[in-house]
Scaffold this motif. Structure first.
Motif, PDB file in Angstrom:
ATOM      1  N   SER A  77       0.806  -1.221   0.000  1.00  0.00           N
ATOM      2  CA  SER A  77       0.000   0.000   0.000  1.00  0.00           C
ATOM      3  C   SER A  77       0.839   1.271   0.000  1.00  0.00           C
ATOM      4  O   SER A  77       0.303   2.366  -0.137  1.00  0.00           O
ATOM      5  N   THR A 102      -8.629  -0.296   6.721  1.00  0.00           N
ATOM      6  CA  THR A 102      -7.631  -0.948   5.872  1.00  0.00           C
ATOM      7  C   THR A 102      -6.784  -1.920   6.672  1.00  0.00           C
ATOM      8  O   THR A 102      -6.268  -1.585   7.736  1.00  0.00           O
ATOM      9  N   ASN A 104      -3.387  -3.952   6.132  1.00  0.00           N
ATOM     10  CA  ASN A 104      -2.224  -4.131   5.276  1.00  0.00           C
ATOM     11  C   ASN A 104      -1.618  -5.510   5.518  1.00  0.00           C
ATOM     12  O   ASN A 104      -1.292  -5.858   6.653  1.00  0.00           O
TER      13      ASN A 104
END
Length: 337
Positions: A77, A102, A104
């Motif tokens: 990302s 989010t 990751n």
């Protein structure tokens, strides 16, 4: 047992500590992940019952039937493309009253994929976006049973029913055709890493356009997306200089190549033409300003949220598709000398 003496609600880490497991294990239990041993699952459930523990987002979902949250599972990302995609999705989601969470993941660790999914599911996400540029991540995800709406942002045939992307092959053909139209016949391609889906698609577009235009094919040079690699490749290639143009798979490698050309006393574009891909914000300020292929990340984010939530205007939901890129001509390309 519910709140402690200070009135604090029990957390997932409290459950993990009392059950003598990691908080990731607690998350797996909450999401009925099959990898948890039955005795571990029983112990965690017992502690959660004793603490009267309930995840905040899940509790809200029980009341409202909606969490107003979209999950993003992302690998790499920090790179420009994935980072821009995440920002665009967040902006589009906010316009619909949604938040974005989010997770990751480590593309080299297959175990991080189910862990990331478990983390997002614990927040009762209503939809999932997968930004996984690497082929191995997409294949690992195929083994997961996804029971919520999801979209994958990559140009691949591995999951066409849920795919949304900018047409990478068309963008690469556009860049290559631009160089050919300027009279270039010796063209090299600085490609991205072999496992990256976008890199493979751009490489394919480059080779397809050379073949369609009956221009001699040159072997793509596998890079790593960095300006350092572009510089290194430029120093090596310019020792022979049997070419007049370079199509770089991203703008950063193009920047490094231009630096190498200047160190060799060459002028871009008089001696060599260079074209990139992405149109990063700094591309217009390279010297010379970089000709490149622009990806419309704002449109990508808008369509992605529409696919998950349905259109804001209540019309028919869009189907997964590709978004057309745009050629941005600046000062780094010129007719072949």
């Amino acid at each position: 047992m519910s709140d402690d003496a200070n009135g604090r609600r029990p957390s997932i880490r409290d459950v993990a500590r009392l059950a003598n497991v990691s908080y990731q294990t607690v998350s797996r239990v909450l999401n009925d992940h099959p990898s948890v041993r039955p005795e571990t699952r029983d112990r965690v459930n017992q502690v959660m019952a004793e603490l009267n523990y309930r995840p905040n987002q899940a509790a809200r979902a029980l009341v409202t039937s909606r969490s107003q949250t979209i999950g993003i599972l992302a690998a790499s990302s920090s790179m420009y493309g994935p980072a821009s995609s995440i920002a665009a999705i967040e902006a589009a989601a906010r316009l619909r009253g949604y938040w974005v969470s989010t997770a990751n993941i480590d593309a080299s660790d297959p175990g991080s994929i189910p862990e990331g999914l478990a983390h997002l599911r614990a927040q009762s996400i209503e939809g999932l976006v997968v930004i996984a540029p690497q082929v191995r991540v997409v294949r690992a995800l195929a083994a997961q049973a996804l029971d919520i709406p999801y979209v994958t942002l990559q140009s691949t045939d591995l999951d066409v029913d849920h795919m949304l992307s900018v047409d990478q092959v068309a963008g690469a053909r556009m860049a290559t055709k631009h160089l050919i139209s300027l009279g270039h016949r010796g063209i090299y391609h600085l490609a991205g890493p072999q496992d990256w889906i976008e890199a493979e698609a751009r490489m394919r577009g480059f080779l397809e356009e050379l073949g369609a235009s009956d221009v001699p094919t040159t072997a793509p040079i596998l890079g790593d997306w960095t300006a350092d690699f572009g510089y290194y490749a430029g120093r090596e290639l310019l020792r022979v200089r049997d070419f007049t143009a370079v199509f770089s798979s991203n703008d950063q490698m193009a920047l490094g190549f231009i630096h190498a050309a200047r160190d060799e006393g060459l002028d871009v574009p008089r001696d060599l033409s260079v074209i990139g891909f992405d149109d990063i914000p700094e591309a217009a300020h390279f010297w010379p300003p970089l000709t490149t292929v622009r990806q419309d990340f704002a449109e990508l984010g808008r369509r992605c949220v529409e696919l998950l939530l349905g259109p804001a205007d209540g019309l028919e939901s869009p189907s997964p598709s590709t978004i057309a890129p745009e050629l941005i001509v600046r000062g780094s390309t010129a007719p072949a000398a």
